[in-house]
Design a protein around this motif. Structure first.
Motif, PDB file in Angstrom:
ATOM      1  N   THR A  51      57.917   1.469  25.921  1.00 40.56           N
ATOM      2  CA  THR A  51      59.274   1.503  25.370  1.00 40.56           C
ATOM      3  C   THR A  51      59.746   2.950  25.233  1.00 40.56           C
ATOM      4  O   THR A  51      60.898   3.277  25.558  1.00 40.56           O
ATOM      5  N   GLU A  55      60.563   4.304  28.636  1.00 41.34           N
ATOM      6  CA  GLU A  55      61.866   3.780  29.080  1.00 41.34           C
ATOM      7  C   GLU A  55      63.008   4.526  28.402  1.00 41.34           C
ATOM      8  O   GLU A  55      64.037   4.801  29.026  1.00 41.34           O
ATOM      9  N   GLU A  56      62.840   4.867  27.129  1.00 38.18           N
ATOM     10  CA  GLU A  56      63.858   5.642  26.415  1.00 38.18           C
ATOM     11  C   GLU A  56      64.010   7.036  27.035  1.00 38.18           C
ATOM     12  O   GLU A  56      65.125   7.550  27.152  1.00 38.18           O
ATOM     13  N   LYS A  69      63.500   7.742  30.157  1.00 35.75           N
ATOM     14  CA  LYS A  69      64.219   7.534  31.410  1.00 35.75           C
ATOM     15  C   LYS A  69      65.711   7.380  31.147  1.00 35.75           C
ATOM     16  O   LYS A  69      66.537   7.959  31.855  1.00 35.75           O
ATOM     17  N   ASP A  70      66.073   6.616  30.101  1.00 40.50           N
ATOM     18  CA  ASP A  70      67.490   6.458  29.742  1.00 40.50           C
ATOM     19  C   ASP A  70      68.113   7.798  29.369  1.00 40.50           C
ATOM     20  O   ASP A  70      69.256   8.090  29.744  1.00 40.50           O
ATOM     21  N   GLU A  99      67.153  10.734  30.449  1.00 41.32           N
ATOM     22  CA  GLU A  99      67.282  11.477  31.705  1.00 41.32           C
ATOM     23  C   GLU A  99      68.529  11.023  32.484  1.00 41.32           C
ATOM     24  O   GLU A  99      69.257  11.842  33.027  1.00 41.32           O
ATOM     25  N   ASP A 100      68.753   9.710  32.502  1.00 40.81           N
ATOM     26  CA  ASP A 100      69.941   9.180  33.178  1.00 40.81           C
ATOM     27  C   ASP A 100      71.229   9.700  32.522  1.00 40.81           C
ATOM     28  O   ASP A 100      72.179  10.060  33.208  1.00 40.81           O
ATOM     29  N   GLU A 101      71.245   9.731  31.192  1.00 39.66           N
ATOM     30  CA  GLU A 101      72.414  10.257  30.478  1.00 39.66           C
ATOM     31  C   GLU A 101      72.634  11.735  30.792  1.00 39.66           C
ATOM     32  O   GLU A 101      73.767  12.166  30.987  1.00 39.66           O
TER      33      GLU A 101
END
Length: 113
Positions: A97, A100-101, A103-104, A106-108
């Motif tokens: 988890t 995944e946070e 990765k989120d 990084e996407d932002e």
């Protein structure tokens, strides 16, 4: 003269969890293994067949490292031929988890650039 005590403590980086994150990101296959396990692919042979470029040796090294960290565990069945499966531990679920946070995040950050 009044003696004032310092109330703030210096926050330090959590060493053990930081080492785990670094090791996971250094292993190019760990994230792929987590994805496979999430999709229900939990047998080593099936994992190797599911991913181009993944070899049995590299997979075994990756699985061993993740077992050492307590992210996944190996289940051995007393059958002939031998049957082995891997599952994510409760600690592993928390850890994934957090990954995944990251990765989120990084996407932002990429969207802002």
């Amino acid at each position: 003269m009044i003696n004032k005590q310092k109330i703030m403590k210096i926050n330090s980086i959590p060493e053990r969890s930081t080492r785990i994150v670094e090791a996971v990101f250094r292993c190019k296959w760990s994230l792929t293994v987590y994805q496979l396990l999430a999709e229900g692919v939990n047998r080593p042979g099936e994992m190797v067949r599911s991913v181009d470029g993944l070899t049995t040796k590299v997979l075994n090294d990756c699985l061993r490292k993740n077992m050492d960290f307590g992210i996944i565990e190996r289940i051995e069945y007393n059958e002939v031929p031998p049957k082995v499966e891997y599952v994510v531990t409760s600690f592993g679920k928390k850890f994934i988890t957090i990954i995944e946070e990251l990765k989120d995040l990084e996407d932002e950050m990429s969207a802002l650039a």
